[in-house]
Design a protein around this motif. Sequence first.
Motif, PDB file in Angstrom:
ATOM      1  N   GLU A 114       0.827  -1.202   0.000  1.00 40.20           N
ATOM      2  CA  GLU A 114       0.000   0.000   0.000  1.00 40.20           C
ATOM      3  C   GLU A 114       0.866   1.260   0.000  1.00 40.20           C
ATOM      4  O   GLU A 114       0.540   2.245  -0.668  1.00 40.20           O
ATOM      5  CB  GLU A 114      -0.929  -0.003   1.211  1.00 40.20           C
ATOM      6  CG  GLU A 114      -2.001  -1.076   1.150  1.00 40.20           C
ATOM      7  CD  GLU A 114      -2.783  -1.204   2.439  1.00 40.20           C
ATOM      8  OE1 GLU A 114      -3.821  -1.884   2.430  1.00 40.20           O
ATOM      9  OE2 GLU A 114      -2.357  -0.631   3.471  1.00 40.20           O
ATOM     10  N   ALA A 115       1.949   1.231   0.739  1.00 39.85           N
ATOM     11  CA  ALA A 115       2.837   2.390   0.785  1.00 39.85           C
ATOM     12  C   ALA A 115       3.422   2.683  -0.593  1.00 39.85           C
ATOM     13  O   ALA A 115       3.448   3.842  -1.033  1.00 39.85           O
ATOM     14  CB  ALA A 115       3.951   2.154   1.799  1.00 39.85           C
ATOM     15  N   GLN A 124       3.098  12.590  -1.212  1.00 44.16           N
ATOM     16  CA  GLN A 124       4.372  13.131  -0.725  1.00 44.16           C
ATOM     17  C   GLN A 124       4.711  12.670   0.679  1.00 44.16           C
ATOM     18  O   GLN A 124       5.852  12.769   1.109  1.00 44.16           O
ATOM     19  CB  GLN A 124       4.326  14.663  -0.749  1.00 44.16           C
ATOM     20  CG  GLN A 124       4.059  15.264  -2.120  1.00 44.16           C
ATOM     21  CD  GLN A 124       2.572  15.558  -2.349  1.00 44.16           C
ATOM     22  OE1 GLN A 124       1.703  14.958  -1.720  1.00 44.16           O
ATOM     23  NE2 GLN A 124       2.289  16.499  -3.238  1.00 44.16           N
ATOM     24  N   MET A 125       3.701  12.173   1.417  1.00 44.53           N
ATOM     25  CA  MET A 125       3.896  11.697   2.787  1.00 44.53           C
ATOM     26  C   MET A 125       3.026  10.468   3.026  1.00 44.53           C
ATOM     27  O   MET A 125       2.033  10.261   2.315  1.00 44.53           O
ATOM     28  CB  MET A 125       3.544  12.806   3.792  1.00 44.53           C
ATOM     29  CG  MET A 125       4.480  13.996   3.772  1.00 44.53           C
ATOM     30  SD  MET A 125       3.879  15.411   4.761  1.00 44.53           S
ATOM     31  CE  MET A 125       2.867  16.259   3.538  1.00 44.53           C
ATOM     32  N   LEU A 126       3.412   9.683   4.027  1.00 43.54           N
ATOM     33  CA  LEU A 126       2.682   8.461   4.356  1.00 43.54           C
ATOM     34  C   LEU A 126       2.224   8.491   5.802  1.00 43.54           C
ATOM     35  O   LEU A 126       2.863   9.095   6.660  1.00 43.54           O
ATOM     36  CB  LEU A 126       3.566   7.229   4.131  1.00 43.54           C
ATOM     37  CG  LEU A 126       3.993   6.937   2.698  1.00 43.54           C
ATOM     38  CD1 LEU A 126       5.029   5.806   2.680  1.00 43.54           C
ATOM     39  CD2 LEU A 126       2.787   6.577   1.832  1.00 43.54           C
ATOM     40  N   LYS A 127       1.110   7.791   6.063  1.00 40.03           N
ATOM     41  CA  LYS A 127       0.536   7.713   7.405  1.00 40.03           C
ATOM     42  C   LYS A 127       0.277   6.258   7.750  1.00 40.03           C
ATOM     43  O   LYS A 127      -0.614   5.630   7.169  1.00 40.03           O
ATOM     44  CB  LYS A 127      -0.775   8.508   7.449  1.00 40.03           C
ATOM     45  CG  LYS A 127      -1.522   8.428   8.770  1.00 40.03           C
ATOM     46  CD  LYS A 127      -2.898   9.062   8.675  1.00 40.03           C
ATOM     47  CE  LYS A 127      -3.953   8.053   8.285  1.00 40.03           C
ATOM     48  NZ  LYS A 127      -5.338   8.618   8.397  1.00 40.03           N
ATOM     49  N   LEU A 128       1.072   5.713   8.659  1.00 36.17           N
ATOM     50  CA  LEU A 128       0.819   4.350   9.121  1.00 36.17           C
ATOM     51  C   LEU A 128      -0.314   4.378  10.132  1.00 36.17           C
ATOM     52  O   LEU A 128      -0.219   5.048  11.164  1.00 36.17           O
ATOM     53  CB  LEU A 128       2.069   3.753   9.765  1.00 36.17           C
ATOM     54  CG  LEU A 128       1.873   2.370  10.403  1.00 36.17           C
ATOM     55  CD1 LEU A 128       1.512   1.326   9.348  1.00 36.17           C
ATOM     56  CD2 LEU A 128       3.103   1.948  11.186  1.00 36.17           C
ATOM     57  N   PHE A 129      -1.374   3.634   9.835  1.00 28.62           N
ATOM     58  CA  PHE A 129      -2.541   3.613  10.709  1.00 28.62           C
ATOM     59  C   PHE A 129      -3.140   2.208  10.749  1.00 28.62           C
ATOM     60  O   PHE A 129      -3.267   1.576   9.711  1.00 28.62           O
ATOM     61  CB  PHE A 129      -3.591   4.606  10.208  1.00 28.62           C
ATOM     62  CG  PHE A 129      -4.839   4.644  11.044  1.00 28.62           C
ATOM     63  CD1 PHE A 129      -4.908   5.419  12.180  1.00 28.62           C
ATOM     64  CD2 PHE A 129      -5.933   3.866  10.693  1.00 28.62           C
ATOM     65  CE1 PHE A 129      -6.061   5.445  12.961  1.00 28.62           C
ATOM     66  CE2 PHE A 129      -7.085   3.883  11.466  1.00 28.62           C
ATOM     67  CZ  PHE A 129      -7.148   4.676  12.604  1.00 28.62           C
ATOM     68  N   PRO A 130      -3.536   1.728  11.933  1.00 27.92           N
ATOM     69  CA  PRO A 130      -3.321   2.317  13.260  1.00 27.92           C
ATOM     70  C   PRO A 130      -1.957   1.907  13.811  1.00 27.92           C
ATOM     71  O   PRO A 130      -1.638   0.727  13.936  1.00 27.92           O
ATOM     72  CB  PRO A 130      -4.461   1.733  14.102  1.00 27.92           C
ATOM     73  CG  PRO A 130      -4.761   0.417  13.447  1.00 27.92           C
ATOM     74  CD  PRO A 130      -4.442   0.566  11.988  1.00 27.92           C
ATOM     75  N   ALA A 131      -1.158   2.887  14.139  1.00 30.32           N
ATOM     76  CA  ALA A 131       0.228   2.628  14.535  1.00 30.32           C
ATOM     77  C   ALA A 131       0.333   1.795  15.808  1.00 30.32           C
ATOM     78  O   ALA A 131       1.246   0.979  15.945  1.00 30.32           O
ATOM     79  CB  ALA A 131       0.965   3.954  14.721  1.00 30.32           C
ATOM     80  N   GLY A 137       8.298  -1.863  15.637  1.00 31.04           N
ATOM     81  CA  GLY A 137       8.982  -2.861  14.816  1.00 31.04           C
ATOM     82  C   GLY A 137       8.498  -2.854  13.379  1.00 31.04           C
ATOM     83  O   GLY A 137       9.283  -3.086  12.444  1.00 31.04           O
ATOM     84  N   HIS A 138       7.226  -2.597  13.183  1.00 33.50           N
ATOM     85  CA  HIS A 138       6.667  -2.520  11.834  1.00 33.50           C
ATOM     86  C   HIS A 138       7.265  -1.337  11.084  1.00 33.50           C
ATOM     87  O   HIS A 138       7.601  -1.440   9.901  1.00 33.50           O
ATOM     88  CB  HIS A 138       5.147  -2.389  11.937  1.00 33.50           C
ATOM     89  CG  HIS A 138       4.415  -2.579  10.647  1.00 33.50           C
ATOM     90  ND1 HIS A 138       4.439  -3.756   9.936  1.00 33.50           N
ATOM     91  CD2 HIS A 138       3.622  -1.725   9.931  1.00 33.50           C
ATOM     92  CE1 HIS A 138       3.696  -3.634   8.850  1.00 33.50           C
ATOM     93  NE2 HIS A 138       3.194  -2.407   8.821  1.00 33.50           N
ATOM     94  N   LEU A 142       9.550  -1.480   7.647  1.00 34.80           N
ATOM     95  CA  LEU A 142       9.146  -0.728   6.459  1.00 34.80           C
ATOM     96  C   LEU A 142      10.245   0.209   5.988  1.00 34.80           C
ATOM     97  O   LEU A 142      10.478   0.352   4.788  1.00 34.80           O
ATOM     98  CB  LEU A 142       7.878   0.085   6.758  1.00 34.80           C
ATOM     99  CG  LEU A 142       6.580  -0.703   6.896  1.00 34.80           C
ATOM    100  CD1 LEU A 142       5.504   0.173   7.521  1.00 34.80           C
ATOM    101  CD2 LEU A 142       6.124  -1.212   5.536  1.00 34.80           C
ATOM    102  N   ARG A 143      10.919   0.838   6.925  1.00 39.99           N
ATOM    103  CA  ARG A 143      11.970   1.780   6.567  1.00 39.99           C
ATOM    104  C   ARG A 143      13.102   1.113   5.783  1.00 39.99           C
ATOM    105  O   ARG A 143      13.819   1.774   5.024  1.00 39.99           O
ATOM    106  CB  ARG A 143      12.536   2.446   7.824  1.00 39.99           C
ATOM    107  CG  ARG A 143      11.851   3.742   8.207  1.00 39.99           C
ATOM    108  CD  ARG A 143      12.030   4.770   7.109  1.00 39.99           C
ATOM    109  NE  ARG A 143      11.419   6.059   7.425  1.00 39.99           N
ATOM    110  CZ  ARG A 143      10.894   6.853   6.517  1.00 39.99           C
ATOM    111  NH1 ARG A 143      10.871   6.510   5.242  1.00 39.99           N
ATOM    112  NH2 ARG A 143      10.379   8.010   6.863  1.00 39.99           N
TER     113      ARG A 143
END
Length: 205
Positions: A114-115, A124-131, A137-138, A142-143
């Motif tokens: 999805e990212a 331009q930016m991403l939002k991990l939800f629900p963090a 660790g997730h 991902l990084r």
Amino acid sequence: MPHVPFRLPLIAILRGIGPGEAGAHVGALVEEGYDAIEIPLNSPDWAQSIGAVVREYGGRAWIGGGTVLRPTEVDTLQHLGARFVVTPNTNPALIKHAVAAGMQVVAGFATASEAFAAVDAGAQMLKLFPASTYGPGHVRALRAVLPAVPLFVVGGVTPLTLTDFLASGSNGAGIGGELYRPGQPVERTRTNAREFRLVQTGYRR
């Protein structure tokens, strides 16, 4: 390091706020150094609130709309003078529409697939939800594969857990219920905002 357009990489989420109180709470946030403020579109009379705070604070802060699901909502936000949109999901067509309208997009995602779909669509930016359910660790995993795009963690993030998320590779957070709940006093919003700001500005990667 990914470039974050906000001076303070904390997105203040005022879910459920109404026009009668939006100005006071946004004013307190701006005074506390916040320059990214989101009013979700499932708030009462959201267009009236966003329009009013853009007129009063748009020169000092980025005002945006959250829980954006439809291109027509993007068009309304653009007309109101909002500068960014936050989505709860990854919808490439919506992201492309918002980017074409000159908006910054913080796209909601959960998985690496999805990212990448959001980034490919122009987010331009991403939002991990629900963090809070995925954990630091997730973010760290991902990084290892994501491009250098700003990543915000949203959903259940507290001042106590924010440091771990920052250490794992997030650039900042979107803070909602831990910052503001409908009907609370302005001073409660100010106190909560200050606690998060002290963690964010005190952290050094």
